[in-house]
Design an enzyme around this catalytic site. Structure first.
Site, PDB file in Angstrom:
ATOM      1  N   SER A 151       0.840  -1.197   0.000  1.00  0.00           N
ATOM      2  CA  SER A 151       0.000   0.000   0.000  1.00  0.00           C
ATOM      3  C   SER A 151       0.873   1.244   0.000  1.00  0.00           C
ATOM      4  CB  SER A 151      -0.883  -0.002   1.252  1.00  0.00           C
ATOM      5  OG  SER A 151      -1.528   1.246   1.432  1.00  0.00           O
ATOM      6  N   TYR A 164      -2.895  -0.492   9.814  1.00  0.00           N
ATOM      7  CA  TYR A 164      -2.825  -0.931   8.418  1.00  0.00           C
ATOM      8  C   TYR A 164      -1.504  -0.506   7.786  1.00  0.00           C
ATOM      9  CZ  TYR A 164      -4.105  -1.378   3.475  1.00  0.00           C
ATOM     10  OH  TYR A 164      -4.125  -1.700   2.147  1.00  0.00           O
TER      11      TYR A 164
END
Length: 259
Positions: A151, A164
């Protein structure tokens, strides 16, 4: 040599076995389809049987060889069971793609241990355990490809990265450690780094049209990503064409990260 034979020698996955976690939706599904259509025997690992069945049926109708495993990747026992079920389908994998993930991002001040633990279990520990199960055997055979989906939050904090972002940053470090351990034996380990992609994992952001438009404006190509944008990059990293590419983070983000 014809162009077809040259491209086949570079990119064909005929005779390979691929395992793709999270392969029944979003980026994982697009990658699973690309690998299967490039010739790999595919095992899709995810939770929901309805989506798994639909994915495999679509691929088999296209003439691909595919199977599915329903698994809970949030526990060590679930990961280990999934690995053995995946091997039972077509044998030991040559390609492992870790695309399964969860995206729980409460404000940092509200981040509890339960969200932290679950995020690390699915996003980081499951790829680690699968790598430990499959990586050494790939090295013994002299060929392997491990691909993690990370990500933008692995590189920069924004829109409440929280646990995350930590998990994805650690996943890129895991790829480098795996590359260091196994690349001398023919196993490359890399990550694909998405920009903003309209997938179920990004439901929270995609529900805000202004945020979606703002993110598209931050790219160089003027749009947000689609799951199919990852097909070519995944086939490249899974194929023999990428034999000298390892420990790298390949951004598939329309230029968002450098704009």
């Amino acid at each position: 040599m014809t162009s077809d034979s040259y491209l086949s020698e570079l990119f064909s996955l005929n005779g390979q076995v691929a395992v793709v976690t999270g392969g029944s939706s979003g980026i994982g599904r697009a990658i699973a389809g690309a690998l299967a259509r490039a010739g790999a025997s595919l095992v899709v690992v995810a939770r929901r049987e309805v989506e798994l069945t639909a994915t495999v049926e679509e691929l088999t109708e296209d003439g691909c060889r595919a199977a599915w495993v329903s698994a809970d990747l949030s526990t060590r026992d679930g990961v280990r069971a999934a690995a053995e079920e995946a091997v039972a389908a077509f044998g030991e994998p040559d390609i492992l793609v870790n695309s399964a993930g969860i995206n729980l991002r409460p404000p940092m001040s509200e981040l509890g241990e339960d969200v932290w633990d679950t995020t690390m279990a699915v996003n980081l520990e499951a790829p680690y355990l699968l790598g430990q199960r499959f990586g050494p055997k790939m090295a013994e055979r002299g060929f392997g490809r491990i691909i993690h989906i990370t990500s933008q939050q692995a590189h920069r904090a924004f829109v409440q990265s929280g646990a995350y972002g930590v998990s994805k940053g650690a996943l890129e470090s895991l790829a480098r450690s795996q590359a260091e351990a196994w690349s001398p034996y023919g196993v490359t380990c890399n990550t694909l780094v998405p920009g903003f992609v309209m997938t179920p994992l990004n439901t929270r952001l995609s529900a805000d049209p202004q945020q979606v438009a703002a993110l598209a404006a931050r790219t160089m190509v003027g749009r947000n990503g689609l799951a199919d944008d990852f097909a070519g990059a995944a086939v490249f990293l899974a194929s023999r064409a990428s034999g000298y590419v390892t420990g790298q983070a390949l951004f598939v983000d329309g230029g968002l990260s450098v704009h």
